[in-house]
Design an enzyme around this catalytic site. Structure first.
Site, short mmCIF file in Angstrom:
data_model
loop_
_atom_site.label_atom_id
_atom_site.label_comp_id
_atom_site.label_asym_id
_atom_site.label_seq_id
_atom_site.Cartn_x
_atom_site.Cartn_y
_atom_site.Cartn_z
N TYR A 1 -1.17 8.02 -2.78
CA TYR A 1 -1.32 7.54 -4.15
C TYR A 1 -2.58 8.14 -4.80
CZ TYR A 1 2.19 3.73 -4.21
OH TYR A 1 3.34 2.98 -4.23
N GLY A 2 -3.57 8.41 -3.97
CA GLY A 2 -4.85 8.89 -4.49
C GLY A 2 -4.76 10.23 -5.20
N GLU B 1 -3.10 8.69 7.93
CA GLU B 1 -1.68 8.33 7.82
C GLU B 1 -0.84 9.13 8.82
OE1 GLU B 1 -0.56 5.92 5.52
OE2 GLU B 1 1.42 6.10 6.43
N CYS C 1 -11.29 2.60 0.54
CA CYS C 1 -9.87 2.93 0.76
C CYS C 1 -9.44 2.12 1.98
CB CYS C 1 -9.72 4.43 1.03
SG CYS C 1 -8.05 4.91 1.53
N ASP D 1 0.89 -1.18 0.00
CA ASP D 1 0.00 0.00 0.00
C ASP D 1 0.92 1.22 0.00
OD1 ASP D 1 -2.36 1.60 0.34
OD2 ASP D 1 -1.93 1.76 2.47
N SER D 2 0.32 2.40 -0.10
CA SER D 2 1.13 3.62 0.01
C SER D 2 1.61 3.83 1.44
CB SER D 2 0.30 4.81 -0.44
OG SER D 2 -0.87 4.90 0.37
N1 DGL Z 1 -4.87 3.06 1.13
C1 DGL Z 1 -4.99 3.62 -0.17
C2 DGL Z 1 -6.29 3.25 -0.85
O1 DGL Z 1 -6.90 2.25 -0.50
C3 DGL Z 1 -4.76 5.03 -0.42
C4 DGL Z 1 -4.32 6.14 0.26
C5 DGL Z 1 -3.47 7.04 -0.63
O2 DGL Z 1 -2.28 6.79 -0.69
O3 DGL Z 1 -4.04 7.98 -1.24
O4 DGL Z 1 -6.72 3.91 -1.77
#
Ligand code: DGL
Length: 270
Positions: free
Chosen positions: A43-44, A154, A186, A11-12
Site C-alpha cells: 500500500y505504501g 512480507e 509501519c 492491512d495490506s
Molecule cells: N503494514 C503497512 C503499514 O503499516 C504497510 C505495508 C505496505 O503495504 O506498504 O504501513
C-alpha cells in the site's frame, strides 16, 4: 451493535497480524475477522485514490460480517484513508487507527529528538509530524521513508546478512543521525524489531507501541460497553485477497497453525 460481534482488522498483508496478535492476547474473548489485501500490497507505494478504494471495499466486507469495530492495522492506510473511512463507515462501526495511540506514547516521552520510519505513503503524508506538532511539546521529528522493508518482510526474506545490510543502510541515513527515539511507523516493522534494536545497541529507544494500540482499543470498547464478557467459542477468521505462500506461512507461525484462512477476492464483487 452487540458486544459479541467480531472485531475486524485489516492491512495490506502480514503487518496487521502483529496488531491482531496483540488484540487477541489482550482481549481473549473477542472474535477476530482479519483481511490481508495481499493482492494489492505494498500500500505504501500506491496512490491515495487506490488505497482509499481498497480500504472502502474491505470496510464494507468487514461490515457485512457485522464487525462492531474496524482496526486499520496499517500506517499507510491510516495516513491516506482514515478520514474517508470515518465518514463512510464510522456511523456503523468504531474505527481505530494505529497512529493515534503511538502519538500518545510520544506525548509521554522525555526524549526530544524523534525519528520515524515508514512507507513512502506514511512518510510523505507527514501525518506523524502534524499529529506530534499538535502535542505542542517542541519535539524535533526526523522522518525517513524505508520502502524496501515492508516488501522484504512480507516476502519472508530470511538471508540475515542482506537483511542486516538493508536495515543498516536506512538507519545510517543522515536524517536519523541524532535521534533518541525511533518510531516504527509501519505495522510490518515489529517483525524486524530485534534487528533494528541490535543495530542501535540500546543507544536509541525503539518503539513499536503494539501494546499501546491494543490497550487503546480495549479501553475504548470497555467504555462503550462493547467488550465481550463471554467466552468466544468461535474460531478467528482470516481472509486474504491472494493466498500467498508467505502469508500462509507467517499466519501459521503467528497463531500456532490454528488458523482458518481463506482466499476472498472482494474487489471483483458488485
Ligand atoms: N503494514 C503497512 C503499514 O503499516 C504497510 C505495508 C505496505 O503495504 O506498504 O504501513
Amino acid at each position: 451493535m452487540n458486544s459479541e460481534f467480531p472485531i475486524g482488522i485489516f492491512d495490506s498483508g502480514i503487518g496487521g497480524l502483529t496488531v491482531a496478535r496483540e488484540i487477541i492476547e489482550l482481549m481473549p474473548n473477542e472474535k477476530i475477522i482479519y483481511f490481508g489485501d495481499t493482492l494489492h500490497l505494498p500500500y505504501g507505494e500506491k496512490s491515495k485514490e487506490k488505497v482509499v478504494n481498497y480500504c472502502s471495499k474491505i470496510c464494507h466486507f468487514l461490515l457485512s460480517k457485522k464487525c462492531k469495530a474496524i482496526v486499520i492495522a496499517c500506517n499507510s492506510a491510516s495516513s491516506l484513508a482514515l478520514d474517508y473511512i470515518k465518514t463512510e463507515v464510522g456511523s456503523n462501526s468504531i474505527i481505530f487507527n494505529v497512529i493515534d495511540p503511538v502519538v500518545d506514547c510520544v506525548n509521554n516521552l522525555q526524549n526530544k529528538k524523534i525519528g520515524i520510519i515508514g512507507t513512502n505513503a506514511t512518510i510523505n503524508s507527514k501525518v506523524y509530524e502534524s499529529k506530534i506538532d499538535k502535542l505542542k511539546k517542541k519535539l524535533s521529528v526526523f522522518s525517513l521513508a524505508t520502502p524496501l522493508l515492508a516488501p522484504m518482510i512480507e516476502s519472508g526474506f530470511h538471508d540475515a546478512s542482506i537483511k542486516k545490510k538493508i536495515i543498516a543502510t536506512y538507519l545510517k541515513h543522515n536524517k536519523l543521525k541524532e535521534i533518541e527515539t525511533l518510531i516504527l511507523g509501519c505495522t510490518h516493522y515489529p517483525l524486524i524489531e530485534s534487528e533494528i534494536k541490535n543495530f542501535y545497541n540500546k543507544k536509541v529507544n525503539v518503539i513499536s507501541s503494539l501494546n499501546a494500540i491494543g490497550l487503546h482499543i480495549k479501553n475504548k470498547l470497555q467504555k462503550k460497553k462493547l467488550l465481550n464478557e463471554t467466552q468466544n467459542s468461535e474460531k478467528h477468521e482470516f481472509f486474504v485477497s491472494d493466498l500467498t505462500t508467505s502469508f500462509q506461512n507467517s499466519s501459521k507461525i503467528f497463531f500456532n497453525n490454528d488458523i482458518n484462512l481463506k482466499e476472498k477476492n472482494i474487489f471483483n464483487e458488485k
